[in-house]
Every structure is written in structure tokens, then in C-alpha cells.
Write a protein that holds these residues in place. Structure first.
Motif, PDB file in Angstrom:
ATOM      1  N   GLY A 186       1.304   9.776 -23.976  1.00 20.67           N
ATOM      2  CA  GLY A 186       2.454  10.052 -24.255  1.00 20.67           C
ATOM      3  C   GLY A 186       3.156  10.950 -23.122  1.00 20.67           C
ATOM      4  O   GLY A 186       4.159  11.565 -23.327  1.00 20.67           O
ATOM      5  N   ARG A 187       2.593  10.833 -21.994  1.00 24.30           N
ATOM      6  CA  ARG A 187       3.179  11.557 -20.786  1.00 24.30           C
ATOM      7  C   ARG A 187       4.073  10.500 -20.094  1.00 24.30           C
ATOM      8  O   ARG A 187       3.870  10.230 -19.060  1.00 24.30           O
ATOM      9  N   LYS A 188       5.330  10.360 -20.641  1.00 29.89           N
ATOM     10  CA  LYS A 188       6.268   9.313 -20.120  1.00 29.89           C
ATOM     11  C   LYS A 188       6.758   9.590 -18.767  1.00 29.89           C
ATOM     12  O   LYS A 188       6.644   8.668 -18.175  1.00 29.89           O
ATOM     13  N   PRO A 189       7.185  10.564 -18.697  1.00 30.59           N
ATOM     14  CA  PRO A 189       7.769  10.917 -17.235  1.00 30.59           C
ATOM     15  C   PRO A 189       6.847  10.895 -16.009  1.00 30.59           C
ATOM     16  O   PRO A 189       7.061   9.884 -15.015  1.00 30.59           O
ATOM     17  N   GLU A 190       5.586  11.173 -16.327  1.00 25.69           N
ATOM     18  CA  GLU A 190       4.780  11.093 -15.161  1.00 25.69           C
ATOM     19  C   GLU A 190       4.014   9.398 -15.179  1.00 25.69           C
ATOM     20  O   GLU A 190       4.005   8.853 -14.195  1.00 25.69           O
ATOM     21  N   ALA A 191       3.951   8.914 -16.296  1.00 20.28           N
ATOM     22  CA  ALA A 191       3.799   7.262 -16.629  1.00 20.28           C
ATOM     23  C   ALA A 191       4.712   6.471 -15.565  1.00 20.28           C
ATOM     24  O   ALA A 191       4.336   5.892 -14.838  1.00 20.28           O
ATOM     25  N   GLN A 192       6.155   6.914 -15.698  1.00 23.54           N
ATOM     26  CA  GLN A 192       7.118   6.037 -15.109  1.00 23.54           C
ATOM     27  C   GLN A 192       7.130   6.166 -13.482  1.00 23.54           C
ATOM     28  O   GLN A 192       7.180   5.385 -12.695  1.00 23.54           O
ATOM     29  N   GLN A 193       6.642   7.603 -13.117  1.00 19.12           N
ATOM     30  CA  GLN A 193       6.815   7.899 -11.803  1.00 19.12           C
ATOM     31  C   GLN A 193       5.490   7.380 -11.023  1.00 19.12           C
ATOM     32  O   GLN A 193       5.673   6.676 -10.058  1.00 19.12           O
ATOM     33  N   TYR A 194       4.531   7.448 -11.706  1.00 14.97           N
ATOM     34  CA  TYR A 194       3.187   6.808 -11.194  1.00 14.97           C
ATOM     35  C   TYR A 194       3.220   5.175 -11.116  1.00 14.97           C
ATOM     36  O   TYR A 194       2.795   4.517 -10.287  1.00 14.97           O
ATOM     37  N   ARG A 195       3.653   4.613 -12.197  1.00 15.18           N
ATOM     38  CA  ARG A 195       3.790   3.295 -12.253  1.00 15.18           C
ATOM     39  C   ARG A 195       4.673   2.707 -11.184  1.00 15.18           C
ATOM     40  O   ARG A 195       4.549   1.680 -10.452  1.00 15.18           O
ATOM     41  N   LYS A 196       6.009   3.149 -10.960  1.00 15.58           N
ATOM     42  CA  LYS A 196       6.980   3.014 -10.054  1.00 15.58           C
ATOM     43  C   LYS A 196       6.210   3.134  -8.488  1.00 15.58           C
ATOM     44  O   LYS A 196       6.303   2.175  -7.669  1.00 15.58           O
ATOM     45  N   LEU A 197       5.563   4.279  -8.272  1.00 16.43           N
ATOM     46  CA  LEU A 197       5.005   4.435  -7.013  1.00 16.43           C
ATOM     47  C   LEU A 197       3.799   3.285  -6.908  1.00 16.43           C
ATOM     48  O   LEU A 197       3.677   2.834  -5.671  1.00 16.43           O
ATOM     49  N   SER A 198       2.975   3.013  -7.917  1.00 16.81           N
ATOM     50  CA  SER A 198       2.011   2.033  -7.529  1.00 16.81           C
ATOM     51  C   SER A 198       2.453   0.644  -7.345  1.00 16.81           C
ATOM     52  O   SER A 198       2.135   0.074  -6.488  1.00 16.81           O
ATOM     53  N   GLU A 199       3.649   0.113  -8.067  1.00 16.39           N
ATOM     54  CA  GLU A 199       4.296  -0.985  -7.816  1.00 16.39           C
ATOM     55  C   GLU A 199       4.921  -1.116  -6.399  1.00 16.39           C
ATOM     56  O   GLU A 199       4.532  -2.208  -5.874  1.00 16.39           O
ATOM     57  N   GLN A 200       5.326  -0.012  -5.890  1.00 20.53           N
ATOM     58  CA  GLN A 200       5.848   0.089  -4.412  1.00 20.53           C
ATOM     59  C   GLN A 200       4.920  -0.346  -3.525  1.00 20.53           C
ATOM     60  O   GLN A 200       5.057  -0.869  -2.376  1.00 20.53           O
ATOM     61  N   MET A 201       3.729   0.555  -3.721  1.00 22.74           N
ATOM     62  CA  MET A 201       2.556   0.553  -2.739  1.00 22.74           C
ATOM     63  C   MET A 201       2.067  -1.009  -2.756  1.00 22.74           C
ATOM     64  O   MET A 201       1.565  -1.373  -1.667  1.00 22.74           O
ATOM     65  N   ALA A 202       1.938  -1.801  -3.830  1.00 19.27           N
ATOM     66  CA  ALA A 202       1.274  -3.004  -4.030  1.00 19.27           C
ATOM     67  C   ALA A 202       2.218  -3.704  -3.169  1.00 19.27           C
ATOM     68  O   ALA A 202       1.828  -4.860  -2.349  1.00 19.27           O
ATOM     69  N   LYS A 203       3.422  -3.662  -3.157  1.00 18.91           N
ATOM     70  CA  LYS A 203       4.488  -4.608  -2.311  1.00 18.91           C
ATOM     71  C   LYS A 203       4.256  -4.292  -0.881  1.00 18.91           C
ATOM     72  O   LYS A 203       4.195  -4.982  -0.133  1.00 18.91           O
ATOM     73  N   ASP A 204       3.949  -2.930  -0.559  1.00 14.86           N
ATOM     74  CA  ASP A 204       3.798  -2.524   0.667  1.00 14.86           C
ATOM     75  C   ASP A 204       2.400  -3.161   1.036  1.00 14.86           C
ATOM     76  O   ASP A 204       2.259  -3.782   2.269  1.00 14.86           O
ATOM     77  N   TRP A 205       1.514  -3.162   0.272  1.00 14.65           N
ATOM     78  CA  TRP A 205       0.131  -3.811   0.776  1.00 14.65           C
ATOM     79  C   TRP A 205       0.244  -5.048   1.093  1.00 14.65           C
ATOM     80  O   TRP A 205      -0.411  -5.527   2.145  1.00 14.65           O
ATOM     81  N   VAL A 206       1.007  -5.887   0.386  1.00 12.52           N
ATOM     82  CA  VAL A 206       1.040  -7.517   0.682  1.00 12.52           C
ATOM     83  C   VAL A 206       1.469  -7.684   1.971  1.00 12.52           C
ATOM     84  O   VAL A 206       0.890  -8.629   2.687  1.00 12.52           O
ATOM     85  N   LYS A 207       2.602  -6.903   2.389  1.00 16.49           N
ATOM     86  CA  LYS A 207       3.060  -6.988   3.787  1.00 16.49           C
ATOM     87  C   LYS A 207       2.280  -6.762   4.805  1.00 16.49           C
ATOM     88  O   LYS A 207       1.964  -7.391   5.869  1.00 16.49           O
ATOM     89  N   MET A 208       1.407  -5.630   4.801  1.00 17.16           N
ATOM     90  CA  MET A 208       0.491  -4.869   5.683  1.00 17.16           C
ATOM     91  C   MET A 208      -0.783  -5.654   5.801  1.00 17.16           C
ATOM     92  O   MET A 208      -1.130  -5.721   6.795  1.00 17.16           O
ATOM     93  N   ALA A 209      -1.148  -6.499   4.632  1.00 17.50           N
ATOM     94  CA  ALA A 209      -2.411  -7.070   4.579  1.00 17.50           C
ATOM     95  C   ALA A 209      -2.174  -8.520   4.966  1.00 17.50           C
ATOM     96  O   ALA A 209      -3.269  -9.203   5.292  1.00 17.50           O
ATOM     97  N   ALA A 210      -1.077  -9.100   4.922  1.00 14.12           N
ATOM     98  CA  ALA A 210      -1.006 -10.666   4.937  1.00 14.12           C
ATOM     99  C   ALA A 210      -1.565 -11.084   6.515  1.00 14.12           C
ATOM    100  O   ALA A 210      -1.206 -10.400   7.491  1.00 14.12           O
TER     101      ALA A 210
END
Length: 694
Positions: free
Chosen positions: A533-557
Motif C-alpha cells: 500500500g505504499r503507492k507513491p514509492e511504488a510509482q516512483q520505483y516503477r517509473k525508475l525501473s522502466e526507464q532503466m530497462a529502456k536505457d539498458w536495451v540501448k546500452m547492451a544492444a
């Protein structure tokens, strides 16, 4: 001389038990684990009480502790007055019986022998039933014997088994002592080191030299504590054992090799099987040292002692056998449905190894402690990056056991002892969990695994929450978990030059697979936040991990695959950490990533499997199975497992499963008997969670 030695300790061994009957036939038919296992589990309970056969035939060599040191179990039979061997290569035991069958199931190894018109079936049962912690903890292995005539005639049959004092010492130069007890109607033989330096040593290539080995023989015609030559020679000659126990003690275990021996006169045996039971047990009295407090094994957490252990084991033998047979049949059938016959036999063979590389204990307040030993790795206890690969077995079969691994690390990391912002690597050197010893220990950050261990812990906490259907276990440790998430937020995307769990490959900066782990871990933390039920932290870290995943795809390709390290084009590695993106339903990475990787893996296998990365031909057994779990169809899964199945049958290194071997030669590079083979159960875990809609 008094005919038998009776100790005052016999007073604690009270109760009654009848000679145990053995069912004439197995109720369940379970496929063998491997056509030719690298080693066969015989007695498997913890890192000290763990004995295997390293050869094709049980009579080709002595049984051995997982480290390779001899822990001899001698088995003989007399058929119409002629001696034969069914275990070990004792010179006085006569010719070897023909070994006509071997079946390995999750809890049993079943050998079949024939000689002189008689078939002998010997079952080694270590009843590690995951839903029964008492049974998992109980250090008892049963030997069930069944003899029957094969030629339509009757034959006079007697059986013999002994265990040498090698089982109770680190080296056979150490002095040992022995005694005998009575438990109801059963003779009980007891052997231990003379010095009894309880919890007095640590290390990797070591065997226990405290506590007591017990051999309980209900219905035995004779038992003896004698030299190996005297006991075996007497039985081979005329079926008898010495009338008096050897009193020359203490003496080194190698001095005339004292043994605890039992003989069973079965009489005339025809087509109907005649059975007997032998019980092997080891009471270490104190199991572990936990932050400088000696703690007892889980089965001893109350007032239970060796008498209770043996009485319960003898009383429950037939019921335990039936439960184990049913469990074996059910689990094997499910494994075959999930991954086919090759996958099932690999998973079956890994089962007892994965569990018995741990010790199940209870702290003084009853807290469950299930601590691993890094067998032939460095001897560490409670290592986080050993827990991580082993976790699927326990998540699938009993998450309480995984929590027994995680809780000690979480409590340690939250204490003033641990001053770093990242997760610990270990709790000490087995059997003493007194604080981290790896790398810089508690002193410096040198040779630590900060991204690795933080990622492991956060992923496993999310996995426990999914397995249990809630995240309440995480609530108590929330400040610690948040600290680790903040560390990965800063350090996880592009890791500095540091070690990962594959530390044998050395330091590596910009490790793409390690970065992937950190990203999945942050997504796991976001999922935990949401569940609590910690919704603000959930949104913050979900957004962070999604962006990092996009960055990873570019960096590792890197064309048709993804790099080993972000700054190294033309390199590759198994991206086994990606499996948790699927299992936890995080969906951070596009499906194209795993499809690209799987297609590349299928083109880069060697004779015995997929290398770990481009730097060497060696691989990790657990990671191959995880990488295979990234596949989206059975054909690709089978294609990645087929070379591993070939290695299982052909690999030249005859040891309990190694997880680090050469994919071209099949030879062991290092490690053996480690708990990480629990990771082979990842496909089963995935299938179970999908079936439950999780």
C-alpha cells in the motif's frame, strides 16, 4: 569379558519398537534420475552427514563423503554359505554381486543385485519431505533390504552391513570411541570421536568430528563393534560376528578400522521377498554457532535427544517409506510434464543435493535457520548469492525454508554490526555464522558484491511475497530493503568494477547481466511497495525501473545479441537474471530481448551446453536452466537442455553434481555438491505459479 558394552546413556533410550516389516513391492514406479549419474546420493542430510557413491557400481569403490574422503559402508551377503559383496570392495567379502539396476528418485536410491539365484534390493531413503520440517531436519537414513529367489528354489540368505569410524572424524588419524545401547527390541551401536570438540573447527574441505553416529538394527541376528577384518571376515566365513565387542579404545579410526556392524539371518528365502531395515543416524548435539551462540538442529529445538530421534525413526519407518514413495512419484510426474524426461532426471538428481547442502536449525527463540554451506567454493555459511540460485526449489516446495535463509541475513544487515549501505555476502565460515568473512568482511568494501547481493535480496523478497500471496514478511525489514533499493538506484544501471556471483570470472565493470539484475530488483521493490500500500514509492520505483530497462536495451544492444559489458562490443553472456522479469510479472523488458538472446544461445552451444559467456568454454549448470526458462516453446527449451542431459550421462568427473564445468570436455572446473542446483527447479516454479494465475 562381558559379552556386550552397555553405557549409562542407555537410560535415555527408552521405548519399544518391533522389528520393522518391509513391503514386498514398491507401490510406485518412478523413472531413474539418470542413465548414469555422476554420483549417487546415499545418505544426504547436511554438509557433514552426506555420503555418496562416486562410481557406476556400488561395489567398485567405497562410499565417500561429498568431499571425496572415504566414509566406508560395507555390505555383504551370504547365499547358501557363499559370501558376496553388495557395497564396497572389502577383500574378505568375496566376489561382487552383479548390479542389475539403479533407480534414483528425489528421496531414494534403489540398487538391485543378483547372485546365487537371489535378487537383493537395497533402498537408501533420506526422507527429505519439504512440507514436513521435522522430517527435513531429522538426520536419519533408512536402508531397506529385500531378498527373493529368482530361480524357483529356496536359498539360505544372510545380510551384513557396517559403517567405519571414518564417518565421525575429519581425518582417520583422529581417535574414536564407541558403545552400544538398547532401544526397545533393537540393538543400537554408537560411534564418535574421542575428543568431541563440538563446533571447534571451520572450513571447506572438512568433515565433522563431534557428535555421534548411530546404527540401529531391529531384528538383527547379531551386532558388533569390532575391527573391519574381524567383523567382515567372520561374517564371510560362517555368517557370525564376534561374540564380544572390541574394547581397545580410544584409538585412531585407521587403527584396525573399527566398525559398527549388523548381520541379519533371513533363513530360507523363496520367491516371496523377505525384508529387513537398518537405520543410520547422526546426532551432532549442536548444529551451528549463530553469532557466538551454539544452536541445535531443528529436530532438537525442544527437549528431544538421540533416544527420541531413533525411537521415532524406527516407529515411523513404514509410514515414512510410503510417504516418500508417493512424494517421489508425484514430483517426478510433475517435473516430466513441465520439462520432459531429460529435465526431470536432472531435477530429481539435484533434489537431495540441494537440500543437504544446508543445515536446518532453530535459534533460541525458535526462529528458523536454514543455512547453506558453499561446498568446495570457499566454505562460507549463509551466502546470499548461493541462496539466490537455489531459491526456486524452496519457493516451489516450501517458502518457509527460503525465509530460513533470508531471515538471518536480514537480521544481520539491520544490526549495528553491518555498517554498509548494501547487503552482506555471507554470515561466516561453516558452521559458524558469526559475521561476514568474504572480501573485506565487516571492515572494508574491498571485494564485496554490493549490486549482486542487493539485487538478490530484493528479488527474493518479492518472490517470497508472490509465493505467500502477501508481503507481510517484508514489512519488518522495510528500512533495510529501502536502503538497498536506494543503493541500486544510484549504482545499479552501470555497475562499477566489481564482482558478481560468478566471481570466479573476476571483476568486471559495466556488467550487463548484473545491471539487468539491479533493474529487476528495483522493479521487485516497486512491486513490494505496491503490495504493502505504499503507492507513491511504488510509482516512483516503477517509473525508475522502466526507464532503466529502456536505457539498458540501448546500452547492451550488439546486433543479434546483447553484450557481456556495455563497453565491450563483440562480447556476450547468458542473461539468466532476466527470468525474474517474467516470473514476477514485472514486464520491464520487451519480449524481443529474451527472444534475441535465446536465438543467439541456440547458435552458440557446445557439446555439453551453453558457455557462461564469451570469455571461456566453462558454464554454470544452474544458469543454463535459467536461460532455458527464457524460451517460449518446448522445442527451444529441449534444445538447450539436451546437451546438459548428454553431459549428465557422459561427463568424466564422477562427483556429486558440479555446477561449474567445461562445455567442450565435460570436465569439472570446480565446485561440487552445492545447493545452487536447487535452481534447476525454476521451470517447475514458473509452471506452478502460472497454473495458480500468479
Amino acid at each position: 569379558m562381558h559379552r556386550k558394552i552397555i553405557t549409562t546413556a542407555a537410560a535415555v533410550l527408552l521405548g519399544t519398537t518391533a522389528a520393522l516389516s518391509v513391503s514386498a513391492r514398491e507401490t510406485y514406479a518412478v523413472p531413474a534420475a539418470a542413465d548414469r549419474p555422476p554420483a549417487v546420493p546415499l545418505v544426504t542430510h547436511d554438509p557433514y552427514f552426506s555420503v555418496w557413491s562416486f562410481r557406476d557400481k556400488l561395489t567398485d569403490d567405497w562410499s565417500r563423503h561429498w568431499t571425496g574422503s572415504v566414509n566406508a559402508l560395507c555390505g555383504l551377503a551370504r547365499i547358501d554359505g557363499k559370501p558376496y559383496r553388495w557395497s564396497g570392495n572389502a577383500p574378505q567379502g568375496g566376489p561382487a554381486m552383479a548390479q542389475t539396476g539403479l533407480e534414483v528418485t528425489p528421496t531414494r536410491s534403489v540398487y538391485t543385485f543378483e547372485a546365487g539365484g537371489v535378487r537383493l534390493k537395497v533402498t537408501f531413503l533420506s526422507p527429505l519431505l519439504p512440507d514436513d520440517l521435522e522430517m527435513v531436519s531429522r538426520p536419519v537414513t533408512y536402508l531397506f533390504f529385500e531378498a527373493a529367489a529368482t530361480d524357483g528354489k529356496e536359498h539360505d540368505v544372510a545380510l551384513y552391513a557396517d559403517m567405519t569410524a571414518e564417518w565421525v572424524v575429519n581425518t582417520p588419524s583422529q581417535p574414536v570411541t564407541w558403545s552400544r545401547l538398547r532401544l526397545g527390541g533393537a540393538d543400537v551401536l554408537k560411534v564418535g570421536s574421542a575428543e568431541q570438540n563440538v563446533l571447534g573447527s571451520v572450513g571447506d574441505d572438512r568433515r565433522i568430528d563431534w557428535g555421534w553416529l548411530y546404527l540401529a538394527a531391529p531384528g538383527a541376528s547379531a551386532t558388533a563393534l569390532a575391527s573391519d577384518a574381524t567383523a567382515r571376515g567372520g561374517f564371510a566365513k560362517d555368517g557370525t560376528l564376534p561374540a564380544d565387542d572390541d574394547l581397545r579404545m580410544p584409538r585412531p579410526a585407521r587403527d584396525s578400522w573399527p566398525v559398527a556392524a549388523a548381520a541379519f539371518a533371513l533363513g530360507k528365502v523363496g520367491a516371496r521377498p523377505v525384508g529387513r531395515t537398518l537405520v543410520l543416524a547422526y546426532d551432532d548435539e549442536f548444529a551451528l554457532e549463530y553469532f557466538h551462540r551454539p544452536v541445535r538442529a531443528y529436530w532438537r529445538r525442544g527437549a528431544a535427544d538421540a533416544g527420541d530421534l531413533l525411537a521415532g525413526a524406527l516407529k515411523d519407518a513404514d509410514g515414512v517409506r510410503r510417504r516418500s514413495e508417493a512424494f517421489d512419484a508425484s514430483l517426478t510426474k510433475e517435473l516430466e510434464a513441465v520439462g520432459g524426461a531429460d529435465y526431470a532426471r536432472l531435477a530429481v538428481l539435484s533434489y537431495r543435493q540441494a537440500i543437504s547442502a544446508h543445515k536446518l536449525a532453530a535459534d533460541i527463540d525458535g526462529t528458523l535457520l536454514f543455512l547453506s554451506k558453499e561446498n568446495f567454493s570457499n566454505g562460507c555459511i549463509g551466502t546470499v548469492d548461493i541462496t539466490y540460485p537455489s531459491a526456486p526449489l524452496f519457493l516451489a516446495l516450501n517458502p518457509a525454508l527460503l525465509k530460513g535463509m533470508l531471515t538471518p541475513i536480514l537480521d544481520y544487515a539491520g544490526s549495528p554490526r553491518w555498517k554498509f549501505p548494501f547487503a552482506p555476502h555471507d554470515l561466516g565460515t561453516y558452521p559458524k555464522a558469526n559475521g561476514q568473512v568474504y572480501g573485506g568482511g565487516e571492515r572494508t568494501e574491498e571485494n564485496q558484491m554490493p549490486v549482486e547481493e542487493c539485487g538478490n535480496m530484493l528479488i527474493l523478497m518479492a518472490a517470497v511475497a508472490k509465493a505467500e500471496g502477501n508481503a507481510e514478511y517484508s514489512r519488518k525489514y522495510w528500512p533495510t530493503l529501502t536502503k538497498w533499493a536506494e543503493y541500486l538506484k544510484e549504482k545499479g544501471l552501470d555497475p562499477e568494477n566489481q564482482l558478481c556471483t560468478d566471481d570466479f570470472a573476476g571483476h568486471l565493470a559495466h556488467n550487463a547481466n548484473l545491471s539487468l539484475k539491479a533493474i529487476v530488483a528495483l522493479g521487485s521493490y516497486a512491486q513490494l511497495c505496491d503490495t504493502l500500500g505504499r503507492k507513491p514509492e511504488a510509482q516512483q520505483y516503477r517509473k525508475l525501473s522502466e526507464q532503466m530497462a529502456k536505457d539498458w536495451v540501448k546500452m547492451a544492444a550488439d546486433g543479434d545479441h546483447y553484450k557481456l559489458a556495455f563497453d565491450r562490443p563483440g562480447t556476450w553472456s547468458q542473461k539468466y537474471n532476466l527470468v525474474w522479469d517474467d516470473l514476477l510479472n514485472l514486464n520491464l523488458f520487451p519480449d524481443a530481448v529474451k527472444r534475441t538472446e535465446v536465438a543467439f544461445y541456440l547458435k552458440n552451444q557446445n557439446q555439453y551446453g551453453l558457455p557462461l559467456d564469451n570469455r571461456a568454454d566453462y558454464t554454470k549448470l544452474d544458469w543454463i536452466v535459467w536461460s532455458a526458462t527464457l524460451t517460449e516453446n518446448r522445442a527451444d527449451f529441449d534444445a538447450l537442455l539436451k546437451p546438459v542431459a548428454k553431459w549428465l550421462d557422459e561427463g568424466p568427473s564422477r562427483v556429486p553434481l558440479t555446477d561449474w564445468y567445461d562445455t567442450k570436455t565435460g570436465k569439472q572446473v570446480g565446485f561440487q555438491a552445492r545447493s545452487v542446483v536447487g535452481g534447476i527447479y525454476l521451470p517447475l516454479l514458473k509452471a506452478r505459479w502460472e497454473k495458480k494465475g500468479r
